[in-house]
Scaffold this active site. Structure first.
Site, PDB file in Angstrom:
ATOM      1  N   HIS A  41       8.148  13.747 -11.932  1.00 45.59           N
ATOM      2  CA  HIS A  41       9.445  13.571 -11.485  1.00 45.59           C
ATOM      3  C   HIS A  41      10.183  14.845 -11.198  1.00 45.59           C
ATOM      4  O   HIS A  41      10.461  15.556 -12.226  1.00 45.59           O
ATOM      5  CB  HIS A  41      10.231  12.770 -12.458  1.00 45.59           C
ATOM      6  CG  HIS A  41      11.452  12.055 -11.814  1.00 45.59           C
ATOM      7  ND1 HIS A  41      12.234  12.459 -10.706  1.00 45.59           N
ATOM      8  CD2 HIS A  41      12.316  10.988 -12.270  1.00 45.59           C
ATOM      9  CE1 HIS A  41      13.238  12.213 -10.451  1.00 45.59           C
ATOM     10  NE2 HIS A  41      13.491  11.095 -11.360  1.00 45.59           N
TER      11      HIS A  41
ATOM     12  N   ASN B 194       3.249  20.867  -3.606  1.00 42.78           N
ATOM     13  CA  ASN B 194       2.216  20.683  -2.697  1.00 42.78           C
ATOM     14  C   ASN B 194       1.345  21.784  -2.399  1.00 42.78           C
ATOM     15  O   ASN B 194       2.065  22.840  -2.536  1.00 42.78           O
ATOM     16  CB  ASN B 194       2.515  19.839  -1.368  1.00 42.78           C
ATOM     17  CG  ASN B 194       2.880  18.475  -1.109  1.00 42.78           C
ATOM     18  OD1 ASN B 194       2.453  17.841  -2.284  1.00 42.78           O
ATOM     19  ND2 ASN B 194       3.844  18.100  -0.465  1.00 42.78           N
TER      20      ASN B 194
ATOM     21  N   HIS C 248      -0.377   9.881  -2.899  1.00 44.42           N
ATOM     22  CA  HIS C 248      -1.088  10.689  -3.855  1.00 44.42           C
ATOM     23  C   HIS C 248      -1.969   9.891  -4.882  1.00 44.42           C
ATOM     24  O   HIS C 248      -2.287  10.290  -6.032  1.00 44.42           O
ATOM     25  CB  HIS C 248      -0.007  11.704  -4.703  1.00 44.42           C
ATOM     26  CG  HIS C 248       0.593  12.713  -3.935  1.00 44.42           C
ATOM     27  ND1 HIS C 248       0.159  13.816  -3.479  1.00 44.42           N
ATOM     28  CD2 HIS C 248       1.832  12.617  -3.329  1.00 44.42           C
ATOM     29  CE1 HIS C 248       1.300  14.414  -2.832  1.00 44.42           C
ATOM     30  NE2 HIS C 248       2.167  13.863  -2.398  1.00 44.42           N
TER      31      HIS C 248
HETATM   32 FE1  HDD Z   1       6.366  12.629  -3.571  1.00 44.73          FE
HETATM   33  C1  HDD Z   1       4.273  11.376  -5.691  1.00 44.73           C
HETATM   34  C2  HDD Z   1       4.758  15.927  -4.022  1.00 44.73           C
HETATM   35  C3  HDD Z   1       8.378  14.162  -0.992  1.00 44.73           C
HETATM   36  C4  HDD Z   1       8.194   9.770  -3.588  1.00 44.73           C
HETATM   37  N1  HDD Z   1       4.752  13.570  -4.557  1.00 44.73           N
HETATM   38  C5  HDD Z   1       4.058  12.727  -5.390  1.00 44.73           C
HETATM   39  C6  HDD Z   1       3.081  13.715  -6.090  1.00 44.73           C
HETATM   40  C7  HDD Z   1       3.395  14.785  -5.281  1.00 44.73           C
HETATM   41  C8  HDD Z   1       4.192  14.721  -4.617  1.00 44.73           C
HETATM   42  C9  HDD Z   1       2.320  16.054  -5.883  1.00 44.73           C
HETATM   43  C10 HDD Z   1       2.005  13.190  -7.061  1.00 44.73           C
HETATM   44  C11 HDD Z   1       2.349  13.344  -8.336  1.00 44.73           C
HETATM   45  C12 HDD Z   1       1.126  12.833  -9.335  1.00 44.73           C
HETATM   46  O1  HDD Z   1       0.168  13.711  -9.232  1.00 44.73           O
HETATM   47  O2  HDD Z   1       1.487  11.960 -10.114  1.00 44.73           O
HETATM   48  N2  HDD Z   1       6.396  14.592  -2.706  1.00 44.73           N
HETATM   49  C13 HDD Z   1       5.803  15.681  -3.002  1.00 44.73           C
HETATM   50  C14 HDD Z   1       6.475  16.639  -2.293  1.00 44.73           C
HETATM   51  C15 HDD Z   1       7.328  16.269  -1.635  1.00 44.73           C
HETATM   52  C16 HDD Z   1       7.470  14.917  -1.684  1.00 44.73           C
HETATM   53  C17 HDD Z   1       6.032  18.223  -2.388  1.00 44.73           C
HETATM   54  C18 HDD Z   1       8.393  17.048  -0.362  1.00 44.73           C
HETATM   55  C19 HDD Z   1       8.805  18.264  -0.788  1.00 44.73           C
HETATM   56  N3  HDD Z   1       7.843  11.939  -2.325  1.00 44.73           N
HETATM   57  C20 HDD Z   1       8.572  12.745  -1.427  1.00 44.73           C
HETATM   58  C21 HDD Z   1       9.695  12.104  -0.893  1.00 44.73           C
HETATM   59  C22 HDD Z   1       9.758  10.809  -1.941  1.00 44.73           C
HETATM   60  C23 HDD Z   1       8.544  10.839  -2.319  1.00 44.73           C
HETATM   61  C24 HDD Z   1      10.790  12.363   0.133  1.00 44.73           C
HETATM   62  C25 HDD Z   1      10.519   9.660  -1.581  1.00 44.73           C
HETATM   63  C26 HDD Z   1      11.751   9.666  -1.383  1.00 44.73           C
HETATM   64  N4  HDD Z   1       6.057  10.999  -4.234  1.00 44.73           N
HETATM   65  C27 HDD Z   1       6.984   9.806  -4.136  1.00 44.73           C
HETATM   66  C28 HDD Z   1       6.674   8.516  -5.140  1.00 44.73           C
HETATM   67  C29 HDD Z   1       5.474   9.243  -5.717  1.00 44.73           C
HETATM   68  C30 HDD Z   1       5.102  10.614  -5.167  1.00 44.73           C
HETATM   69  C31 HDD Z   1       6.522   7.469  -4.138  1.00 44.73           C
HETATM   70  C32 HDD Z   1       4.107   8.454  -5.615  1.00 44.73           C
HETATM   71  C33 HDD Z   1       3.660   7.995  -7.076  1.00 44.73           C
HETATM   72  C34 HDD Z   1       4.590   8.960  -7.942  1.00 44.73           C
HETATM   73  O3  HDD Z   1       5.652   9.281  -7.189  1.00 44.73           O
HETATM   74  O4  HDD Z   1       4.649   8.925  -9.052  1.00 44.73           O
HETATM   75  O5  HDD Z   1       7.799   8.367  -5.727  1.00 44.73           O
END
Ligand code: HDD
Length: 713
Positions: free
Chosen positions: A343, A152, A79
């Site tokens: 978060h 999402n 993202h």
């Molecule tokens: Fe995630 C970012 C949505 C599964 C780990 N995620 C991130 C963002 C969104 C989502 C919208 C961007 C937020 C922003 O604008 O800063 N993610 C989802 C959805 C998921 C999902 C809807 C499943 C239902 N994500 C998911 C899993 C993991 C992560 C299973 C790890 C275990 N996601 C992350 C992350 C991010 C992230 C690596 C990258 C940047 C951040 O968090 O701040 O931690």
């Protein structure tokens, strides 16, 4: 509070007031160093003599350069590419029967929000129009603390367990040896992984549908994905799925447009959101919930904890409980949109987690990632992240600590500080986790209730309109067409036979695969070393409904044409009356009419008045507009009809199923197009009133135009 007081309170956005404490405005001020020293020369470094070396003591140069050298931070691992805006959430009424969350407790109550939309796979500078899932993250700055709904634009996910997230992301990101391709899933590693993971098949249907190429961020739905919990003040819990429904309806572009937009304007979605807000056409979504009582937890043929499943709206309708309006652009992209940290674990009393294993893993990942992205544990003090609710605890120190904690004690219990900060009782808003009863052995095993991988993929595909199904087939043809390994292509086509035979055949045809081999199990290659693979193979489950109309984009046409951008092809001599009538009527409906001409600057209309040109044909393209209007005016058309760019503009709009309004002499331009070979072109409005044009644009596209894709542009 009186109605007047409430209205006055609502008109204010306390988060914006909070951010003002950190804004800096240099207008009318002298330039200084970071130490506040006034700067006299910001042009030349301090040197020894006219042509001599720069001196080590040049503190101004060193400070300026050091700051510059460190002004990037790691981009989000997923993202990374995103755009955001401020706004507010307004509750429709009292939801205390289900949740004690204060921001949902009272009709008309407003809560400040910041929403960030993103693509998943591309780097920070990648195109907005990648075929990809869109992140839909909203931070509610509630009076009880920040609540983040990190969702999402699709209601399900690729995998069921967070353990597989790094694998999924490694597979979809550019390949590790050459870092190709950028912001695209159309490559071998992604489809290799997917072809071995049947649990991804439902999400693949969504990701290959037109949902992955939205027309606007304000024209897509949002979903919390997981099942969460609502908890009321009696401690009763309800399962809940969250939905955002765009007031503008759900609309997408075609894949041909998406690819062209990526070249013409890679910032298309970001610009669209920014301009809509600047023009006062504030994007709006209604907030909805599907609520399931605890006693009904096992009543469905799918597991509520499985994030690859949705609850069809036919089984549990969506109850609309509020509205989000985005009405303010960020002041500074980096300070706000880049540094905001979401978060799923940022909760308020009345909302809680379930044991969805994907959600549980996310609860670790989001804080962890901010530590390297934002440089330490004090990221919650960054202005965009700090709550409007007061913060008091015994956390101290860490890199870039801003808060100056007073007093002697920083531990609990204490007597020196009078026992403060004290723990809040539930009645005082103290958070208590839902008292769920848990029993079980410590195991690593996917629940057998998670093993139906195809029934909802089939439900989704079969609920789409014919046009949408064709788009899914050609999307997968495109994606697999870019895959080099024939094994992967064949394995994927085989997997698709379990979703829908016509789908598999359609894809196979495009790839020249004949005959199709329907693979025999094991289909699932994601199981532990000592497990019996049979325990991990997809189970066939009979869905309780065969079709869910709500899954089609066409089910949410929305109202009106707010936020649409209409191209007006005009040149010197354009008929003033025809031009003004359309421009004003479109503006009144919240759409923008942009004048496009053979040159920049301005043109003279039939009254001799100057009309500002928004774009020359050289600097824009039909793919950046929703519809085309060619006003009357013999002289204007005389110029345009000789211009191949103008002819192509109309043809390309026709190819992309857009409505075209032709007035008077403009028919001469139309006659030059390839599209005019059709004696009965659908969606081309000759000399019709502007209201018919507006009603047509509200339909978005004229999908019944069978010959559209034959246009050779
Ligand atoms: Fe995630 C970012 C949505 C599964 C780990 N995620 C991130 C963002 C969104 C989502 C919208 C961007 C937020 C922003 O604008 O800063 N993610 C989802 C959805 C998921 C999902 C809807 C499943 C239902 N994500 C998911 C899993 C993991 C992560 C299973 C790890 C275990 N996601 C992350 C992350 C991010 C992230 C690596 C990258 C940047 C951040 O968090 O701040 O931690």
């Amino acid at each position: 509070m009186t109605e007047k007081e409430k209205a006055e309170k609502n008109a204010k956005n306390p988060k914006i007031d909070d951010l003002y404490m950190n804004t800096e405005d240099g207008s009318g001020e002298a330039m200084t160093t970071n130490q506040g020293l006034r700067v006299n020369d910001d042009q030349n470094s301090l040197t020894a003599g006219d042509r001599g070396p720069t001196l080590m003591e040049d503190f101004h140069f060193r400070e300026k350069m050091t700051h510059f050298d460190h002004e990037r931070i790691p981009e989000r691992i997923v993202h990374a590419r995103g755009a955001g805006a401020h706004g507010y959430f307004e509750s429709y009424g009292d939801l205390s029967e289900f949740t004690k969350a204060g921001f949902l407790g009272e009709k008309g109550k407003r809560t400040p929000v910041f929403a960030r939309f993103s693509t998943v796979a591309g780097f920070k500078g990648s195109t907005d129009l990648a075929r990809d899932v869109r992140g839909f993250a909203v931070k509610f700055y509630t009076e009880e603390g920040n609540y983040d709904l990190v969702g999402n634009n699709m209601p399900v996910f690729f995998i069921q367990d967070a353990m597989k997230f790094p694998d999924l992301v490694h597979a979809v990101k550019p390949e590790q040896h050459n870092e190709i391709p950028q912001a695209a899933s159309a490559h071998d590693t992604f489809w290799d992984f997917i072809s071995l993971m049947p649990e991804s098949m439902h999400m693949i249907m969504w990701a290959m549908s037109d949902r992955a190429i939205p027309r606007s961020l304000s024209m897509m739905e949002g979903f919390g994905v997981h099942t969460y919990r609502f908890v009321n003040d009696k401690g009763e819990s309800f399962f809940v799925k969250f939905h955002w429904k765009p007031v503008a309806g759900t609309h997408s572009v075609t894949w041909d447009e998406a690819q062209k937009i990526s070249g013409q304007d890679p910032d298309f979605h970001r610009r669209d959101l920014w301009n809509a807000i600047e023009n006062g056409n504030f994007p709006e979504w209604e907030f909805g919930v599907q609520i399931v009582e605890e006693k009904d937890e096992h009543k469905f043929e799918f597991d509520l904890l499985d994030p690859t499943k949705l609850i069809p709206e036919e089984l549990v309708p969506v109850k609309l409980i509020g509205k989000m309006v985005l009405d303010r652009n960020p002041t500074n992209f980096f300070a706000e949109t880049e540094q905001i940290a979401f978060h799923p674990g940022h909760l308020v009393p009345g909302i809680d987690f379930t044991n969805d294993p994907l959600l549980q893993g996310r609860l670790f990942s989001y804080t962890d990632t901010q530590l390297s992205r934002l440089g330490g544990p004090n990221f919650n003090e960054i202005p965009i992240n700090r709550p409007i609710a007061p913060v008091h605890n015994n956390q101290r120190g860490g890199i870039s600590r801003h808060t100056i904690n007073t007093g002697q004690s920083s531990y609990h219990p204490n007597n020196i500080g009078g026992g403060c900060p004290f723990q809040a009782k539930m009645a005082e808003g103290g958070f208590v986790s839902h008292h769920e009863k848990i029993e079980g052995h410590k195991i690593r095993k996917r629940s057998s209730s998670f093993m139906d991988h195809f029934s909802q993929a089939t439900l989704f595909f079969e609920s789409q309109s014919k046009v949408e199904q064709e788009h899914i087939i050609s999307a997968i043809r495109f994606e697999l067409g870019k895959v080099k390994s024939e094994d992967i292509r064949e394995r994927m086509v085989g997997m698709l036979t379990y979703v829908n035979e016509d789908l598999a055949k359609g894809v196979a045809e495009g790839l020249g695969i004949n005959p199709i081999t329907k693979p025999t199990p094991p289909l699932n290659h994601s199981y532990p070393a000592d497990a019996d693979p049979k325990d991990y193979q997809p189970k066939e489950v009979k869905p309780s409904i065969q079709k869910s109309d709500k899954l089609s984009l066409m089910a949410h046409p929305g109202k009106g044409i707010k936020g649409r951008i209409i191209a007006v092809l005009a040149d010197d001599g354009v008929d003033a009356k025809s031009l003004e009538a359309y421009k004003n009527a479109l503006k009144k409906e919240g759409a923008e009419a942009k004048v496009i001409s053979s040159h920049s600057g301005s043109i003279a209309d039939s009254n001799g008045s100057a009309v500002k040109v928004d774009h020359s044909l050289l600097t824009t393209s039909s793919v950046l507009f929703d519809a085309v209007f060619v006003p009357d005016g013999a002289k204007s058309i005389e110029t345009l009809h000789k211009n191949p760019d103008a002819i192509r503009f109309v043809d390309e709009s026709y190819k992309h199923f857009k409505f075209i309004a032709i007035n008077g002499a403009a028919e001469q331009l139309w006659d030059m197009t390839y599209a005019s070979r059709n004696a009965n072109p659908k969606g081309v409005l000759f000399d019709q009133d502007v209201q018919s044009f507006i009603d047509s644009i509200a339909q978005h596209r004229i999908w019944e135009r069978e010959d559209a894709m034959k246009i050779p542009v």
